[in-house]
Design a protein around this motif. Structure first.
Motif, PDB file in Angstrom:
ATOM      1  N   GLY A 157      39.937 -18.166 -22.520  1.00  0.00           N
ATOM      2  CA  GLY A 157      39.642 -19.541 -22.137  1.00  0.00           C
ATOM      3  C   GLY A 157      38.494 -19.692 -21.168  1.00  0.00           C
ATOM      4  O   GLY A 157      38.019 -20.805 -20.930  1.00  0.00           O
ATOM      5  N   VAL A 158      38.021 -18.582 -20.575  1.00  0.00           N
ATOM      6  CA  VAL A 158      36.952 -18.671 -19.576  1.00  0.00           C
ATOM      7  C   VAL A 158      35.650 -19.093 -20.252  1.00  0.00           C
ATOM      8  O   VAL A 158      35.212 -18.493 -21.235  1.00  0.00           O
ATOM      9  CB  VAL A 158      36.762 -17.324 -18.857  1.00  0.00           C
ATOM     10  N   THR A 159      35.026 -20.133 -19.719  1.00  0.00           N
ATOM     11  CA  THR A 159      33.818 -20.674 -20.327  1.00  0.00           C
ATOM     12  C   THR A 159      32.592 -19.849 -19.959  1.00  0.00           C
ATOM     13  O   THR A 159      32.640 -18.932 -19.149  1.00  0.00           O
ATOM     14  CB  THR A 159      33.602 -22.132 -19.879  1.00  0.00           C
ATOM     15  N   ARG A 160      31.455 -20.190 -20.549  1.00  0.00           N
ATOM     16  CA  ARG A 160      30.232 -19.407 -20.352  1.00  0.00           C
ATOM     17  C   ARG A 160      29.616 -19.633 -18.978  1.00  0.00           C
ATOM     18  O   ARG A 160      28.913 -18.772 -18.460  1.00  0.00           O
ATOM     19  CB  ARG A 160      29.205 -19.777 -21.425  1.00  0.00           C
ATOM     20  N   GLY A 161      29.836 -20.795 -18.398  1.00  0.00           N
ATOM     21  CA  GLY A 161      29.240 -21.088 -17.106  1.00  0.00           C
ATOM     22  C   GLY A 161      28.765 -22.519 -17.048  1.00  0.00           C
ATOM     23  O   GLY A 161      29.162 -23.359 -17.866  1.00  0.00           O
ATOM     24  N   TYR A 162      27.905 -22.803 -16.079  1.00  0.00           N
ATOM     25  CA  TYR A 162      27.402 -24.157 -15.858  1.00  0.00           C
ATOM     26  C   TYR A 162      26.003 -24.282 -16.461  1.00  0.00           C
ATOM     27  O   TYR A 162      25.094 -23.518 -16.115  1.00  0.00           O
ATOM     28  CB  TYR A 162      27.360 -24.468 -14.366  1.00  0.00           C
ATOM     29  N   LEU A 163      25.834 -25.246 -17.344  1.00  0.00           N
ATOM     30  CA  LEU A 163      24.577 -25.409 -18.059  1.00  0.00           C
ATOM     31  C   LEU A 163      23.429 -25.683 -17.086  1.00  0.00           C
ATOM     32  O   LEU A 163      23.488 -26.624 -16.288  1.00  0.00           O
ATOM     33  CB  LEU A 163      24.698 -26.570 -19.061  1.00  0.00           C
ATOM     34  N   GLY A 164      22.385 -24.846 -17.136  1.00  0.00           N
ATOM     35  CA  GLY A 164      21.212 -25.044 -16.312  1.00  0.00           C
ATOM     36  C   GLY A 164      21.398 -24.730 -14.844  1.00  0.00           C
ATOM     37  O   GLY A 164      20.537 -25.065 -14.025  1.00  0.00           O
TER      38      GLY A 164
END
Length: 215
Positions: A157-164
């Motif tokens: 469930g861990v997302t890729r991160g914060y866009l930009g």
């Protein structure tokens, strides 16, 4: 039958739309005007034969304060904010089955859950499938049962991160020191401790973050 009451702008709406459908259940999307009116919403619960409803504790508090809904046999999923014992007890006395749900948006959607029992004290429970949780100290070492630490979450469930925002992504998403598969842990900023029975107790924030109406 899950009655969906959450705006599509809130990540937990993903559970309302997809979990019933992939589980062979039915989802009914409540009209906005009924979600905003506790009296109309109480009628909608009965009309559609809802057996599951997910919402924030503030939403449940509003519903109970302004209407007399029949909650007997209803599975109540409460998350997005801290669930307090008085509200949980009222929901249980109404005949509902109550679940306390915990999970930051960054770990999509819930990470831990706990079925609430009357008089047993509240916890955020234990991790769901495909999720790992760690309670670590400032050196990223696991702490013993009963000792407060910061909650880190791993798994699918861990997302890729914060866009930009690579700097913030690097700060909050760290390499998982407990595996060699290249996975990452999300640093929640929440202070918790393990209970003797394997559940997690939420203690508050490790920083100065405040949450106002979900933001």
């Amino acid at each position: 039958v899950l009655l969906a009451v959450t705006t599509l702008g809130f990540d937990i709406s993903g559970l309302e739309l997809w979990l019933p459908l992939v589980s062979g259940a039915r989802v009914v999307v409540a009209p906005h005007e009924k979600v905003a009116d506790p009296g109309l919403l109480a009628g909608e619960l009965a009309r559609v034969g809802a057996s599951v409803v997910q919402a924030t504790p503030s939403w449940w508090q509003m519903l109970l304060a302004n209407s007399r809904p029949s909650l007997a046999g209803l599975r109540v999923l409460a998350g997005g904010e801290a669930l307090r014992s008085p509200l949980a007890e009222v929901l249980l006395r109404s005949g509902a089955e109550v679940w306390n749900m915990y999970g930051p948006t960054e770990t999509t959607i819930w990470s831990t859950t706990d079925q609430v029992s009357s008089g047993a004290g509240l916890s955020i429970g234990s991790p769901i499938a495909n999720t790992q949780v760690y309670v670590l100290d400032e050196r990223l070492q696991p702490v013993p049962v009963g000792v407060a630490g910061e909650l880190f979450i791993g798994g699918t469930g861990v997302t890729r991160g914060y866009l930009g925002r690579p700097a913030l992504t690097g700060e909050r998403f760290i390499p998982n020191p407990f595996t060699d598969d290249g996975s990452r842990l999300y640093r929640t900023g929440d202070r918790v401790r393990w209970l003797a029975d394997g559940r997690l107790e939420f203690l508050g924030r490790a920083d100065d973050q405040l949450k106002v109406r979900g933001f």
